[in-house]
Design a protein around this motif. Structure first.
Motif, short mmCIF file in Angstrom:
data_model
loop_
_atom_site.label_atom_id
_atom_site.label_comp_id
_atom_site.label_asym_id
_atom_site.label_seq_id
_atom_site.Cartn_x
_atom_site.Cartn_y
_atom_site.Cartn_z
N GLN A 256 -62.23 8.55 -97.02
CA GLN A 256 -61.36 9.25 -97.96
C GLN A 256 -62.15 10.42 -98.53
N TYR A 257 -62.40 11.41 -97.66
CA TYR A 257 -63.35 12.46 -97.99
C TYR A 257 -62.91 13.34 -99.16
N LYS A 258 -61.64 13.62 -99.26
CA LYS A 258 -61.17 14.49 -100.35
C LYS A 258 -61.40 13.83 -101.71
N LYS A 259 -61.13 12.52 -101.79
CA LYS A 259 -61.38 11.81 -103.04
C LYS A 259 -62.88 11.80 -103.35
N ALA A 260 -63.69 11.59 -102.32
CA ALA A 260 -65.15 11.58 -102.51
C ALA A 260 -65.62 12.96 -102.95
N VAL B 83 -71.26 17.78 -101.54
CA VAL B 83 -69.93 18.37 -101.37
C VAL B 83 -69.89 19.19 -100.09
N GLY B 84 -70.93 20.00 -99.87
CA GLY B 84 -71.01 20.79 -98.65
C GLY B 84 -71.01 19.91 -97.41
N ASP B 85 -71.77 18.81 -97.45
CA ASP B 85 -71.85 17.89 -96.31
C ASP B 85 -70.47 17.31 -95.96
N LEU B 86 -69.71 16.94 -97.00
CA LEU B 86 -68.41 16.33 -96.75
C LEU B 86 -67.39 17.36 -96.28
N TYR B 87 -67.47 18.59 -96.81
CA TYR B 87 -66.60 19.64 -96.28
C TYR B 87 -66.90 19.88 -94.80
N LYS B 88 -68.19 19.84 -94.45
CA LYS B 88 -68.59 20.02 -93.06
C LYS B 88 -68.06 18.87 -92.21
N ILE C 287 -65.31 17.30 -92.54
CA ILE C 287 -63.88 17.49 -92.24
C ILE C 287 -63.62 18.88 -91.62
N ASN C 288 -64.72 19.50 -91.14
CA ASN C 288 -64.63 20.79 -90.44
C ASN C 288 -64.10 21.93 -91.31
N ASP C 289 -64.29 21.83 -92.61
CA ASP C 289 -63.96 22.94 -93.50
C ASP C 289 -65.25 23.74 -93.73
N ILE C 290 -65.62 24.53 -92.71
CA ILE C 290 -66.90 25.22 -92.71
C ILE C 290 -66.98 26.26 -93.83
N LYS C 291 -65.87 26.91 -94.11
CA LYS C 291 -65.86 27.95 -95.15
C LYS C 291 -66.29 27.37 -96.50
N ASN C 292 -65.63 26.28 -96.92
CA ASN C 292 -65.99 25.67 -98.21
C ASN C 292 -67.37 25.02 -98.15
N ALA C 293 -67.75 24.48 -96.98
CA ALA C 293 -69.08 23.89 -96.83
C ALA C 293 -70.14 24.95 -97.10
N HIS C 294 -69.98 26.14 -96.55
CA HIS C 294 -70.97 27.19 -96.73
C HIS C 294 -70.98 27.74 -98.16
N ILE C 295 -69.82 27.71 -98.82
CA ILE C 295 -69.78 28.13 -100.23
C ILE C 295 -70.70 27.24 -101.06
N TYR C 296 -70.60 25.93 -100.83
CA TYR C 296 -71.42 25.00 -101.62
C TYR C 296 -72.88 24.99 -101.17
N TYR C 297 -73.12 25.16 -99.87
CA TYR C 297 -74.50 25.26 -99.40
C TYR C 297 -75.18 26.50 -99.99
N GLN C 298 -74.42 27.59 -100.09
CA GLN C 298 -74.99 28.82 -100.66
C GLN C 298 -75.37 28.60 -102.12
N MET C 299 -74.54 27.84 -102.85
CA MET C 299 -74.87 27.51 -104.24
C MET C 299 -76.20 26.75 -104.31
N VAL C 300 -76.37 25.81 -103.37
CA VAL C 300 -77.59 25.01 -103.34
C VAL C 300 -78.80 25.90 -103.04
N ALA C 301 -78.65 26.77 -102.04
CA ALA C 301 -79.74 27.67 -101.67
C ALA C 301 -80.10 28.60 -102.82
N ASP C 302 -79.08 29.11 -103.51
CA ASP C 302 -79.32 29.99 -104.66
C ASP C 302 -80.05 29.26 -105.78
N ASP C 303 -79.68 28.00 -106.01
CA ASP C 303 -80.36 27.20 -107.04
C ASP C 303 -81.83 27.00 -106.70
N TYR C 304 -82.11 26.68 -105.43
CA TYR C 304 -83.50 26.51 -105.00
C TYR C 304 -84.29 27.81 -105.16
N THR C 305 -83.67 28.91 -104.75
CA THR C 305 -84.36 30.21 -104.85
C THR C 305 -84.66 30.55 -106.30
#
Length: 340
Positions: free
Chosen positions: A159-163, A176-181, A183-201
């Protein structure tokens, strides 16, 4: 203080009254639950009620037997009897739950834990162990206010959307990015991965940011850029440069980058560059000649102010015993010079 007999009689009367209310309550669940679910709950309750009545009856008979034999109760007997009675009832509940688990009837076991033992966590865990993930998630969320375990159960139930919604509330962006990935929602997955990368930077964790770019987003160039940024800004410089070179598989490109970056390395980073070269020397035998020359150049440039750096020569000549003797003579000569 009431004696044992009065306590048992009153307890039995109260239990029968409560049992009647409980039966009515269970039947009332027909309005919002399935017939078989209500019947299951009713059967469990009747079994447990029967067990309790047997325990109470046994205690009552025991008390009557003691009275006939002339035994008298000691002070505090009512409290002891009350505690003993509830312990025995609780043990019966535990045994019943374990029996259902042994029979792989996890739902009934969970009902015993939650309804009779008032232990919602064990109820949820039992449902989860029985792979009733949706039901377990509901208990974690509504009864225990535990978003983390609820999210894990929704994920197990696919139940990925609920998770995803729960992980968003907990601000676990990479998950969140992992779960979007998933369900093959690459666009939203990359939005959240970019947030993670920006936080690390922003926190100067350049290596972690590069791993997100390279492994999660498959953006090798962005990974290299952030590592180069870390090296040039001296933020975890050694690990950034080390990983930067490790990501270059082509030997010609690697040789070119090693030479180019060395030429632009400021003096205060030369020692760090030397440490990276020592690692590269062992890792890349094909480029040992180029790397050795860079190492020699750095050592020669620093030896006048840091005589101990001469020891680094052995890393670039691990099997050369002559150079070890030369290093020893050099150190001995400097020591004599300083003594005079």
């Amino acid at each position: 203080m009431m004696n044992k007999q009065k306590f048992i009689d009153k307890f039995m009367a109260a239990f029968v009254l409560l049992a009647m209310f409980k039966v009515v309550g269970i039947i009332a669940q027909l309005f919002h639950e399935s017939w078989w679910s209500v019947i299951g709950t009713l059967v469990i309750f009747l079994i447990v009620a029967f067990i309790i009545l047997l325990v109470i009856t046994a205690l009552k008979n025991k008390e009557q037997s003691e009275r006939k034999s002339g035994k008298r109760s000691m002070g505090g007997g009512s409290f002891y009897l009350e505690t003993s009675l509830f312990d025995r009832i609780r043990n019966k509940y535990e045994e019943l739950a374990e029996k259902y688990i042994a029979e792989n009837d996890y739902k009934k076991a969970a009902k015993v834990y939650m309804n009779l033992l008032q232990d919602n966590y064990r109820g949820a865990k039992t449902l989860e162990n029985g792979e009733f993930y949706n039901e377990a998630a509901v208990v974690y969320l509504k009864k225990l206010r535990n978003k983390s375990d609820a999210a894990v159960c929704y994920e197990k139930a696919k139940q990925y959307k609920k998770a995803i919604e729960l992980y968003k509330e907990m601000e676990q962006k990479e998950k969140v990015g992992d779960l979007y990935k998933e369900i093959n929602d690459i666009k939203n997955a990359h939005i959240y991965y970019q947030m993670v990368a920006d936080d690390y930077t922003a926190n100067n964790q350049m290596v972690k940011a590069s791993l997100v770019y390279r492994k999660k987003m498959e953006k090798t160039e962005e990974a290299q850029k952030v590592l180069l940024k870390g090296w040039k800004e001296d933020k975890d410089a050694f690990n950034c440069l080390n990983n930067y070179f490790a990501n270059i598989s082509d030997l010609q490109n690697l040789e070119k980058e090693i030479q180019t970056l060395y030429e632009t390395t400021p003096d205060y980073q030369k020692i760090t560059y030397l440490d990276v070269m020592k690692y590269e020397f062992r890792k890349t035998p094909e480029l040992q000649s180029v790397i050795r020359n860079i190492g020699y150049e750095i050592i020669a440039g620093k030896v006048s102010t840091r005589s101990e750096i001469v020891n680094e020569l052995k890393y670039f000549n691990p099997d050369d015993e002559v150079i070890l003797k030369d290093i020893s003579r050099f150190k001995t000569g400097r020591n004599k010079m300083f003594r005079h």
